[in-house]
Design a protein around this motif. Structure first.
Motif, PDB file in Angstrom:
ATOM      1  N   GLY A  57       0.846  -1.189   0.000  1.00  0.00           N
ATOM      2  CA  GLY A  57       0.000   0.000   0.000  1.00  0.00           C
ATOM      3  C   GLY A  57       0.880   1.236   0.000  1.00  0.00           C
ATOM      4  O   GLY A  57       1.886   1.282   0.708  1.00  0.00           O
ATOM      5  N   ILE A  58       0.535   2.216  -0.822  1.00  0.00           N
ATOM      6  CA  ILE A  58       1.343   3.432  -0.934  1.00  0.00           C
ATOM      7  C   ILE A  58       0.464   4.646  -0.671  1.00  0.00           C
ATOM      8  O   ILE A  58      -0.568   4.826  -1.324  1.00  0.00           O
ATOM      9  N   LEU A  59       0.859   5.472   0.294  1.00  0.00           N
ATOM     10  CA  LEU A  59       0.218   6.764   0.532  1.00  0.00           C
ATOM     11  C   LEU A  59       1.187   7.847   0.081  1.00  0.00           C
ATOM     12  O   LEU A  59       2.279   7.977   0.640  1.00  0.00           O
ATOM     13  N   ALA A  60       0.807   8.598  -0.937  1.00  0.00           N
ATOM     14  CA  ALA A  60       1.668   9.658  -1.465  1.00  0.00           C
ATOM     15  C   ALA A  60       1.084  11.009  -1.080  1.00  0.00           C
ATOM     16  O   ALA A  60      -0.009  11.365  -1.504  1.00  0.00           O
ATOM     17  N   VAL A  61       1.809  11.737  -0.243  1.00  0.00           N
ATOM     18  CA  VAL A  61       1.319  13.029   0.244  1.00  0.00           C
ATOM     19  C   VAL A  61       1.863  14.140  -0.634  1.00  0.00           C
ATOM     20  O   VAL A  61       3.073  14.245  -0.837  1.00  0.00           O
ATOM     21  N   ASP A  62       0.963  14.950  -1.175  1.00  0.00           N
ATOM     22  CA  ASP A  62       1.347  16.055  -2.047  1.00  0.00           C
ATOM     23  C   ASP A  62       1.054  17.386  -1.377  1.00  0.00           C
ATOM     24  O   ASP A  62       0.066  17.512  -0.640  1.00  0.00           O
ATOM     25  N   PRO A  63       1.887  18.396  -1.642  1.00  0.00           N
ATOM     26  CA  PRO A  63       1.622  19.719  -1.068  1.00  0.00           C
ATOM     27  C   PRO A  63       0.287  20.279  -1.546  1.00  0.00           C
ATOM     28  O   PRO A  63      -0.120  20.037  -2.679  1.00  0.00           O
TER      29      PRO A  63
END
Length: 241
Positions: free
Chosen positions: A22-28
């Motif tokens: 599982g990948i959580l990618a946090v973007d500004p």
């Protein structure tokens, strides 16, 4: 530093050995539109149809620690879904975006050679969050010298002296298997005291968020528009009320 490309390569390696990722990618988040580019997910396009990979983009929504406001809750939901690994990609870290270290079991700091002032990059806020250092794009000139420099800096701090420094070239798949092994080794080495500290940090964050849940910047703006023009207006009194 190539975080998204490195996570992409890690996902390739882990799924090839039968793991679910599982990948959580946090973007500004834009301070104007409150939206996010969600560019990290674009770089992981090859995994869209992979049944062993789930990718979720998150906007920071004003959270200043390099994470999204709901990262912890979403991670806990994902833990129940049978993933072997959950990878959280932060927006990147300066001297303050280090909140990930209080939430993740293993924190990997990704650096690249030739990115500017080495000493500036390795100030204490950065040095102290990492359980593993990774010099990505290590096929660049100066990578070995950069690794030695990090090791020397770590040697000045006895408590960090044993933190591994690894080399990867994510776009070529170099060093990715070794990184996965090092992450596993760190996770299995966690002592009860470390797990308790992480649990306390998570509880603190949840309690803080619960106490703040009724506060919204737009409502504060409306209240202030009426009160701030008063001759006796005081921002500290306003905040305490």
């Amino acid at each position: 530093a190539g975080k998204s490309t490195l996570i992409n390569a890690l996902a390739n390696h882990l799924t090839n050995v039968g793991k679910k990722v599982g990948i959580l990618a946090v973007d500004p988040t834009s301070p104007f539109s409150r939206g996010a580019l969600l560019g990290d997910r674009v770089r992981m396009g090859e995994h869209y149809r992979n049944p062993k990979v789930f990718i979720r983009s998150l906007a920071t929504r004003g959270s200043l620690g390099g994470l999204s406001a709901k990262t912890l809750e979403i991670t806990d939901v994902m833990k129940q879904a049978g993933f072997d690994h959950i990878l959280i990609e932060t927006v990147g870290v300066g001297q303050s975006e280090v909140e990930i270290a209080s939430l993740a079991d293993t924190t990997v700091l990704v650096l690249v050679p030739g990115a500017g002032d080495d000493v500036q990059a390795l100030k204490s806020g950065i040095m102290e969050i990492a359980d593993l250092f990774v010099v990505n794009k290590s096929d660049r000139e100066g990578a070995d010298a950069y690794v030695r420099h990090i090791q020397e800096m770590l040697g000045l701090r006895a408590v960090h002296a044993q933190v591994p420094v690894l080399k990867t070239a994510a776009n070529k798949g170099m060093g990715v298997a070794e990184l996965a092994d090092a992450m596993d080794a760190h996770y299995t080495s966690l002592v009860p005291e470390s797990k308790l500290k992480l649990l306390a940090e998570k509880a603190y964050r949840l309690i803080r968020d619960q106490r703040m849940k009724d506060l919204h910047i737009e409502e504060l703006e409306q209240e202030l528009s009426a009160k701030s023009t008063s001759a006796d207006f005081n921002i500290y009194r306003f905040a305490s009320q």
